[in-house]
Write a protein that holds these residues in place. Structure first.
Motif, short mmCIF file in Angstrom:
data_model
loop_
_atom_site.label_atom_id
_atom_site.label_comp_id
_atom_site.label_asym_id
_atom_site.label_seq_id
_atom_site.Cartn_x
_atom_site.Cartn_y
_atom_site.Cartn_z
N LEU A 183 9.32 -12.96 -6.55
CA LEU A 183 10.55 -12.40 -5.98
C LEU A 183 11.24 -13.42 -5.09
N PRO A 184 12.52 -13.68 -5.31
CA PRO A 184 13.23 -14.68 -4.51
C PRO A 184 13.29 -14.28 -3.03
N GLY A 207 5.44 -3.88 -10.61
CA GLY A 207 5.52 -3.18 -9.34
C GLY A 207 6.66 -3.69 -8.45
N SER A 208 6.57 -3.39 -7.11
CA SER A 208 7.60 -3.75 -6.13
C SER A 208 6.96 -4.48 -4.96
N GLY A 209 7.73 -5.38 -4.36
CA GLY A 209 7.24 -6.12 -3.20
C GLY A 209 8.40 -6.69 -2.40
N CYS A 243 10.04 -6.06 -12.51
CA CYS A 243 9.55 -5.99 -11.12
C CYS A 243 10.76 -5.76 -10.22
N SER A 244 10.52 -5.37 -8.94
CA SER A 244 11.65 -5.07 -8.06
C SER A 244 11.30 -5.42 -6.61
N THR A 268 16.48 -4.76 -5.62
CA THR A 268 16.85 -5.61 -6.75
C THR A 268 15.73 -5.58 -7.80
N THR A 269 16.11 -5.45 -9.09
CA THR A 269 15.15 -5.37 -10.20
C THR A 269 15.35 -6.57 -11.11
#
Length: 506
Positions: free
Chosen positions: A436-437, A375-377, A468-469, A444-445
């Motif tokens: 995620l950084p 997913g995305s966050g 992930c993105s 960004t993916t």
């Protein structure tokens, strides 16, 4: 039976003669009595001789005929044409062939001019004879040969007729007492219009029987049909038979798979079932029947379902036999499934059955190997997906999974490293995280791989493609009301409430 005629010479008016014969062989047909008049002996006489009381032809005694012709005192001449006929019956025991002599002797002769004594040449003794020959029926069977050509083995030809005739002309009936084949293996006969044996044929009479060729084996088959009768003369009494049995459409029984190999089956997956298919792969028009299907071997195998026994398979037809493998302990087992049929080719095929029972691990992973999007966050957050590894086998199975790919450092597993042992009929949970950084740009993916394998289950091997993105959220201002607006809204609500109360009270 035979007949003789007699005549008189010129100028003979009256006569008396005797005819001597062997009464053991010959008997003149007569009217009976004593003396017995000979039938037909004076049938050609006319007046005045026929009206004379002295005219007679009698047997006096047996072995002697006395023939007396009187002119009734007129001295009229006897006719020179046939005066009479003597018919002889021949004794059944007479020798065949033989000759019986008839001896004629003068007793008295009177000429028309009454010359006395008559000239010496008035009577000439001419002895007769009766030639005794066999008279019988004549058997003739036609045609002398029948050729049926090629006939499919196991089938019957069209019938061909044989004519049985009595070609005799002597008034003797022919009695047929039998019809028989030399071997009778491939031929048969049936009555057409002769009737049941024995049967009788009069002179010039005939009837038919029908012969059929029914070969029971391939190859040329010869036989002879012989007619038995009481015929004294035989023109032909047998028929030579010729036919060749040839194979028809050939059936072939094929079975597959052969062998039936179960391979290694986990004890936890018992029982297992395999299917054998039987098919008639022979010529078009062929047919076969499977009489039985049987199994012999280790008891871990058995026939579960038999759809083939008593099945008739035309060309292209199939039937099936289900074999069950059910072992209670580890080991290698074998047996044989055998078919019995009347197929022309491969009538009794056998299928070897093999299988190994073992306690093995059987691992599977959820989510399945393939793409996994966490997913995305927002940047700086962690995205997590849960999974599990399940062992449906009967033995523990070890596993080992490792992260790889360009962004492997962004991802992690729990436990880490992701490896261990899954007990039989159990599962192990795990999770995958995407960290995620902080400060990562929106959109960004990140991509990585999670590759797993097992030393205990060679089929457990695959890769998760992880992704992930980043999706950063932007605050959106929400408009608010001023104080005076809030007071106005409260007053309006009170007014509306009061109106409602009054309305319901009215």
């Amino acid at each position: 039976m035979t007949s003789i005629d007699w005549v008189a010479g010129n100028n003979v008016s009256e006569l008396q003669i005797e005819i001597l014969y062997d009464d053991a062989v010959l008997t003149p047909q007569n009217g009976g009595g004593s003396p017995a008049p000979v039938n037909g002996c004076l049938s050609g006489l006319s007046a005045p001789h026929s009206s004379s009381a002295f005219t007679a032809c009698v047997i006096a005694p047996a072995g002697r005929i006395v023939l007396t012709v009187h002119s009734n005192f007129t001295l009229a001449a006897l006719p020179t044409t046939n005066i009479g006929t003597i018919t002889w019956d021949i004794a059944p025991g007479a020798t065949v062939p033989s000759t019986e002599v008839l001896t004629a002797n003068e007793l008295d002769v009177t000429l028309t001019d009454n010359t006395n004594p008559p000239p010496a040449t008035v009577f000439t003794a001419i002895n007769g004879e009766v030639n005794i020959v066999a008279v019988s029926a004549n058997l003739n069977v036609q045609p002398p040969n029948l050729n049926f050509g090629n006939q499919q083995t196991g089938t019957s030809s069209a019938p061909q007729n044989v004519t049985i005739s009595n070609d005799g002309t002597d008034g003797v009936d022919l009695q047929v007492s039998g019809l028989a084949f030399a071997t009778g293996t491939h031929y048969s006969w049936a009555d057409v219009d002769c009737g049941p044996i024995p049967f009788t044929l009069a002179d010039s009479e005939s009837c038919d029987v029908a012969v059929t060729f029914s070969p029971t084996a391939d190859g040329n088959h010869l036989d002879t049909l012989t007619v038995t009768s009481d015929a004294g003369t035989v023109t032909n009494d047998s028929v030579a038979l010729d036919g060749t049995g040839v194979p028809g459409p050939q059936s072939t029984l094929s079975v597959s798979p052969s062998p039936l190999a179960f391979g290694t089956v986990d004890l936890g997956d018992m029982p297992d079932t395999g299917t054998i298919t039987a098919e008639n792969t022979g010529d078009a028009g062929s047919s076969l029947t499977i009489s039985s299907v049987g199994y012999a071997g280790d008891t871990q195998f058995s026939i579960l379902t038999d759809n083939c026994t008593s099945a008739t398979l035309n060309q292209g037809d199939t039937c099936t036999v289900d074999v069950q493998f059910n072992a209670g302990s580890n080991g290698s087992y074998s047996g044989t499934v055998s078919f019995s049929s009347n197929a022309d080719t491969n009538p009794n095929p056998a299928v070897n059955v093999t299988g190994t029972a073992d306690s093995v691990a059987s691992l599977s992973v959820n989510p399945p190997f393939g793409p996994v999007n966490l997913g995305s966050g927002p940047s700086g957050s962690a995205l997590t997906a849960n999974g599990s590894i399940t062992n449906s086998g009967s033995a523990s199975g070890g596993f080992s999974c490792s992260l790889g790919g360009p962004d492997a450092a962004i991802f992690s597993t729990n436990p880490s490293p992701l490896s261990g042992t899954v007990p039989a009929s159990d599962s192990v949970d795990f999770s995958i995280s995407c960290n995620l950084p902080a400060g990562a740009a929106d959109g960004t993916t990140y991509n990585a791989t999670l590759t797993c394998s097992s030393p205990d289950d060679q089929t457990f091997s695959g890769t998760h493609d992880l992704s992930c993105s980043v999706l950063n959220f932007v605050a959106v201002p929400v408009p608010t009301l001023h104080n005076w607006a809030l007071i106005l809204m409260a007053m309006l609500m009170l007014i509306a409430g009061g109106l409602g109360i009054r309305f319901f009270r009215a």
